[in-house]
Design a protein around this motif. Structure first.
Motif, PDB file in Angstrom:
ATOM      1  N   GLY A  86      46.915  33.870  67.745  1.00 52.81           N
ATOM      2  CA  GLY A  86      47.775  34.961  67.337  1.00 52.81           C
ATOM      3  C   GLY A  86      48.573  34.585  66.106  1.00 52.81           C
ATOM      4  N   THR A  87      49.447  33.599  66.252  1.00 53.58           N
ATOM      5  CA  THR A  87      50.315  33.177  65.146  1.00 53.58           C
ATOM      6  C   THR A  87      49.497  32.781  63.919  1.00 53.58           C
ATOM      7  OG1 THR A  87      51.959  32.405  66.746  1.00 53.58           O
ATOM      8  CG2 THR A  87      52.157  31.592  64.496  1.00 53.58           C
ATOM      9  N   ARG A  88      48.380  32.087  64.125  1.00 51.76           N
ATOM     10  CA  ARG A  88      47.555  31.671  62.987  1.00 51.76           C
ATOM     11  C   ARG A  88      47.024  32.887  62.232  1.00 51.76           C
ATOM     12  NH1 ARG A  88      46.443  28.336  58.815  1.00 51.76           N
ATOM     13  NH2 ARG A  88      47.179  30.325  58.046  1.00 51.76           N
ATOM     14  N   PHE A  89      46.590  33.938  62.942  1.00 52.80           N
ATOM     15  CA  PHE A  89      46.094  35.131  62.265  1.00 52.80           C
ATOM     16  C   PHE A  89      47.226  35.942  61.627  1.00 52.80           C
ATOM     17  CE2 PHE A  89      42.028  34.804  64.787  1.00 52.80           C
ATOM     18  CZ  PHE A  89      41.188  34.756  63.676  1.00 52.80           C
ATOM     19  N   MET A  90      48.453  35.775  62.119  1.00 53.14           N
ATOM     20  CA  MET A  90      49.588  36.426  61.444  1.00 53.14           C
ATOM     21  C   MET A  90      49.721  35.912  60.017  1.00 53.14           C
ATOM     22  SD  MET A  90      52.470  36.440  64.462  1.00 53.14           S
ATOM     23  CE  MET A  90      53.819  36.934  63.379  1.00 53.14           C
ATOM     24  N   CYS A  91      49.393  34.641  59.826  1.00 51.96           N
ATOM     25  CA  CYS A  91      49.512  34.014  58.511  1.00 51.96           C
ATOM     26  C   CYS A  91      48.185  34.048  57.776  1.00 51.96           C
ATOM     27  CB  CYS A  91      50.006  32.573  58.664  1.00 51.96           C
ATOM     28  SG  CYS A  91      51.782  32.446  58.617  1.00 51.96           S
ATOM     29  N   THR A  92      47.658  35.243  57.575  1.00 51.25           N
ATOM     30  CA  THR A  92      46.476  35.447  56.739  1.00 51.25           C
ATOM     31  C   THR A  92      46.778  36.555  55.745  1.00 51.25           C
ATOM     32  OG1 THR A  92      45.571  37.015  58.354  1.00 51.25           O
ATOM     33  CG2 THR A  92      44.834  34.719  58.511  1.00 51.25           C
ATOM     34  N   ARG A 119      58.031  32.257  56.221  1.00 48.34           N
ATOM     35  CA  ARG A 119      58.893  31.654  57.229  1.00 48.34           C
ATOM     36  C   ARG A 119      58.079  30.858  58.245  1.00 48.34           C
ATOM     37  NH1 ARG A 119      60.501  30.031  61.453  1.00 48.34           N
ATOM     38  NH2 ARG A 119      62.435  30.507  62.569  1.00 48.34           N
ATOM     39  N   ILE A 120      56.920  31.379  58.637  1.00 47.01           N
ATOM     40  CA  ILE A 120      56.075  30.681  59.602  1.00 47.01           C
ATOM     41  C   ILE A 120      55.539  29.372  59.014  1.00 47.01           C
ATOM     42  CG2 ILE A 120      53.911  30.805  60.914  1.00 47.01           C
ATOM     43  CD1 ILE A 120      54.429  33.825  61.208  1.00 47.01           C
ATOM     44  N   THR A 121      55.089  29.423  57.761  1.00 45.94           N
ATOM     45  CA  THR A 121      54.535  28.203  57.150  1.00 45.94           C
ATOM     46  C   THR A 121      55.593  27.128  56.954  1.00 45.94           C
ATOM     47  OG1 THR A 121      54.876  29.010  54.871  1.00 45.94           O
ATOM     48  CG2 THR A 121      52.766  29.530  55.925  1.00 45.94           C
ATOM     49  N   GLU A 122      56.857  27.525  56.879  1.00 49.32           N
ATOM     50  CA  GLU A 122      57.941  26.562  56.671  1.00 49.32           C
ATOM     51  C   GLU A 122      58.539  26.052  57.979  1.00 49.32           C
ATOM     52  OE1 GLU A 122      59.575  28.376  52.402  1.00 49.32           O
ATOM     53  OE2 GLU A 122      60.609  28.837  54.287  1.00 49.32           O
ATOM     54  N   ALA A 123      58.296  26.763  59.068  1.00 49.03           N
ATOM     55  CA  ALA A 123      58.913  26.418  60.348  1.00 49.03           C
ATOM     56  C   ALA A 123      58.173  25.275  61.032  1.00 49.03           C
ATOM     57  CB  ALA A 123      58.942  27.644  61.260  1.00 49.03           C
ATOM     58  N   GLY A 124      58.843  24.666  61.984  1.00 50.54           N
ATOM     59  CA  GLY A 124      58.248  23.592  62.764  1.00 50.54           C
ATOM     60  C   GLY A 124      57.993  24.028  64.189  1.00 50.54           C
ATOM     61  N   VAL A 135      52.765  26.732  67.651  1.00 53.45           N
ATOM     62  CA  VAL A 135      51.698  26.316  66.741  1.00 53.45           C
ATOM     63  C   VAL A 135      52.068  26.528  65.284  1.00 53.45           C
ATOM     64  CG1 VAL A 135      50.460  28.524  66.617  1.00 53.45           C
ATOM     65  CG2 VAL A 135      49.171  26.374  66.516  1.00 53.45           C
ATOM     66  N   GLN A 136      53.154  27.231  65.009  1.00 47.23           N
ATOM     67  CA  GLN A 136      53.567  27.399  63.618  1.00 47.23           C
ATOM     68  C   GLN A 136      53.789  26.048  62.932  1.00 47.23           C
ATOM     69  OE1 GLN A 136      57.247  29.609  63.464  1.00 47.23           O
ATOM     70  NE2 GLN A 136      58.267  28.299  64.952  1.00 47.23           N
ATOM     71  N   GLY A 137      54.034  25.024  63.726  1.00 44.42           N
ATOM     72  CA  GLY A 137      54.187  23.693  63.151  1.00 44.42           C
ATOM     73  C   GLY A 137      52.915  23.155  62.523  1.00 44.42           C
ATOM     74  N   LEU A 138      51.771  23.777  62.843  1.00 45.37           N
ATOM     75  CA  LEU A 138      50.484  23.351  62.278  1.00 45.37           C
ATOM     76  C   LEU A 138      50.018  24.249  61.142  1.00 45.37           C
ATOM     77  CD1 LEU A 138      48.520  22.603  65.593  1.00 45.37           C
ATOM     78  CD2 LEU A 138      49.744  20.971  64.117  1.00 45.37           C
ATOM     79  N   ILE A 139      50.792  25.260  60.809  1.00 42.26           N
ATOM     80  CA  ILE A 139      50.365  26.258  59.820  1.00 42.26           C
ATOM     81  C   ILE A 139      51.113  26.044  58.511  1.00 42.26           C
ATOM     82  CG2 ILE A 139      50.301  28.738  59.299  1.00 42.26           C
ATOM     83  CD1 ILE A 139      50.140  29.209  62.349  1.00 42.26           C
ATOM     84  N   ASN A 140      50.379  25.864  57.431  1.00 41.00           N
ATOM     85  CA  ASN A 140      51.040  25.621  56.149  1.00 41.00           C
ATOM     86  C   ASN A 140      50.417  26.387  54.987  1.00 41.00           C
ATOM     87  OD1 ASN A 140      48.680  24.145  55.628  1.00 41.00           O
ATOM     88  ND2 ASN A 140      49.639  22.213  56.276  1.00 41.00           N
TER      89      ASN A 140
END
Length: 324
Positions: A199-205, A217-222, A289-294
Motif C-alpha cells: 500500500g504505502t509503496r504504491f502511494m509513492c509512485t 513526506r513518506i520518502t523522508e520519514a523513518g 515500511v516508509q523507512g524503506l522508501i526513498n
C-alpha cells in the motif's frame, strides 16, 4: 517471472497486489498497476456513491485491458455507507476480483461468489484467516503488525504471522504489511506466502493520485514515524505521526472516548491531506515500511524493479549460498 498459486488463481502476471487505500485507490493508479502485470484494487468507498463507483470502474477500463479488482472494506464509521448497493454495483460492472476487509466475509462471499467473483479477504490473524477459508474465500491477505491502516489487536509481526498462516491454510496467501521491494517479496515467498500486498509503496509512485508533498513526506520519514490510534477502543489503526495523531493518542490514553476525538479523525480531514499536501491537516494512513522508501518511480518501473531484483536474489545471492 515468478509463478505462484496466487498468480494462477487470480490470473495476474506478477505476485504483487496494490490493496485498497481510502482516497488513494483510484482508476489512474489501479490501471497503472494492472498494466504493469500486478493486481490493482479500486477502493469502493473512496467513491461517494455506488453510481460513482460504476463510473470509476468504467474509467479504469478505459486505461487498461488487464485484470483489476475492487476493495470493499466494512469497518465502524461515523456514517455507514450502503454496502449492499456497492456490492451490486461491483457485480453489475463485471468485476471478477474483490478484496474484502474489516469484518467476517460471510455476507460478502454469499453475494459475490454466485456472481463469479473471486474473493481475496484481508485479515490480521490466523484464526480469522481460517474462518475465511471455511467460508470459501479464494485467498487471504494476511496483515502483519507493521501494516498501515488496521493491524488488529494481536500485534503479531509478519515474520511470525505469515509462516503461521502458511502452516494452517491451503488457499493462496498474500503477505501484507512492511513490503516495498524485492527483498520483501523473496522473504514472503520463503515464509510460505504466494505474493505480497503493498500500500504505502504504491502511494509513492508517479501515478498515485495524492499530492507530491505527501509522497515527499513518506520518502523522508523513518520506520518510527507512525502512531497507533484507537488502541483503547480496540480498533487500532496505524497512521502517520503528526500533531493530530499524537493529540488523538494522548486524549484516548487519558480516558477520552471516540466522541471526544471524532472531529480530529474525520475522514474529510484525511482526504484534505492527500489533496492539499499539508500532512498536518488530519489523520492519514501510512506503514512502518516508509523507512524503506526513498524514491517516487512510475508504477511500471517499481514493479519491474521488484520482479527483476527478486529473480536475481533467488538465482544469484541465495543460489550461491547453497553448497554443491
Amino acid at each position: 517471472m515468478l509463478r505462484t498459486r496466487f498468480t494462477e488463481e487470480f490470473g495476474v502476471e506478477h505476485p504483487i497486489v496494490q490493496g485498497g487505500m481510502q482516497w488513494v485507490g483510484r482508476a489512474e493508479l489501479v490501471a497503472a498497476v494492472a498494466n504493469a502485470g500486478a493486481l490493482g484494487m479500486i477502493t469502493a468507498l473512496t467513491q461517494p456513491t455506488p453510481e460513482d463507483l460504476v463510473k470509476e470502474i468504467a474509467r479504469c477500463r478505459e486505461l487498461t485491458d488487464k485484470p483489476f479488482g475492487v476493495n470493499l472494506t466494512i469497518l465502524p464509521t461515523i456514517t455507514p455507507p450502503p454496502y449492499a448497493e456497492y456490492r451490486q454495483a461491483i457485480i453489475e460492472s463485471g468485476i471478477t476480483i474483490v478484496e474484502t476487509a474489516g469484518s467476517n466475509p460471510a455476507e460478502q462471499v454469499a453475494a459475490f461468489q454466485p456472481a463469479g467473483v473471486k474473493v481475496l479477504h484481508k485479515c490480521t490473524s490466523v484464526r480469522h484467516a481460517l474462518k475465511a477459508q471455511q467460508l470459501g474465500v479464494n485467498g487471504v491477505s494476511i496483515d502483519g503488525f507493521e501494516c498501515a491502516g488496521h493491524p488488529g489487536e494481536d500485534d503479531i509481526p509478519g515474520l511470525v504471522l505469515i509462516p503461521r498462516a502458511a502452516d494452517e491454510l491451503n488457499i493462496p496467501i498474500i503477505a501484507s504489511g512492511g513490503f516495498a521491494d524485492a527483498r520483501g517479496l523473496v522473504a514472503a515467498l520463503a515464509l510460505g506466502a504466494d505474493g505480497v500486498n503493498m500500500g504505502t509503496r504504491f502511494m509513492c509512485t508517479q501515478e498515485s493520485p495524492i499530492h507530491d508533498e505527501v509522497k515527499k513526506r513518506i520518502t523522508e520519514a523513518g520506520e518510527r514515524d507512525t502512531e497507533l490510534i484507537f488502541r483503547p477502543l480496540r480498533n487500532t489503526a496505524r497512521v502517520a505521526s503528526n500533531s493530530v495523531s499524537r493529540e488523538v493518542v494522548t486524549k484516548l490514553d487519558d480516558g477520552a472516548g471516540f466522541d471526544d476525538v471524532r472531529e480530529l479523525v474525520a475522514g474529510a480531514r484525511g482526504r484534505q491531506v492527500y489533496e492539499q499536501g499539508d500532512t498536518e491537516l488530519g489523520i492519514w494512513s501510512v506503514g512502518m515500511v516508509q523507512g524503506l522508501i526513498n524514491d517516487v518511480p512510475s508504477v511500471a518501473e517499481l514493479v519491474d524493479r521488484i520482479v527483476t531484483e527478486a529473480g536475481e536474489l533467488v538465482r544469484d545471492r541465495l543460489g550461491k549460498l547453497v553448497a554443491g
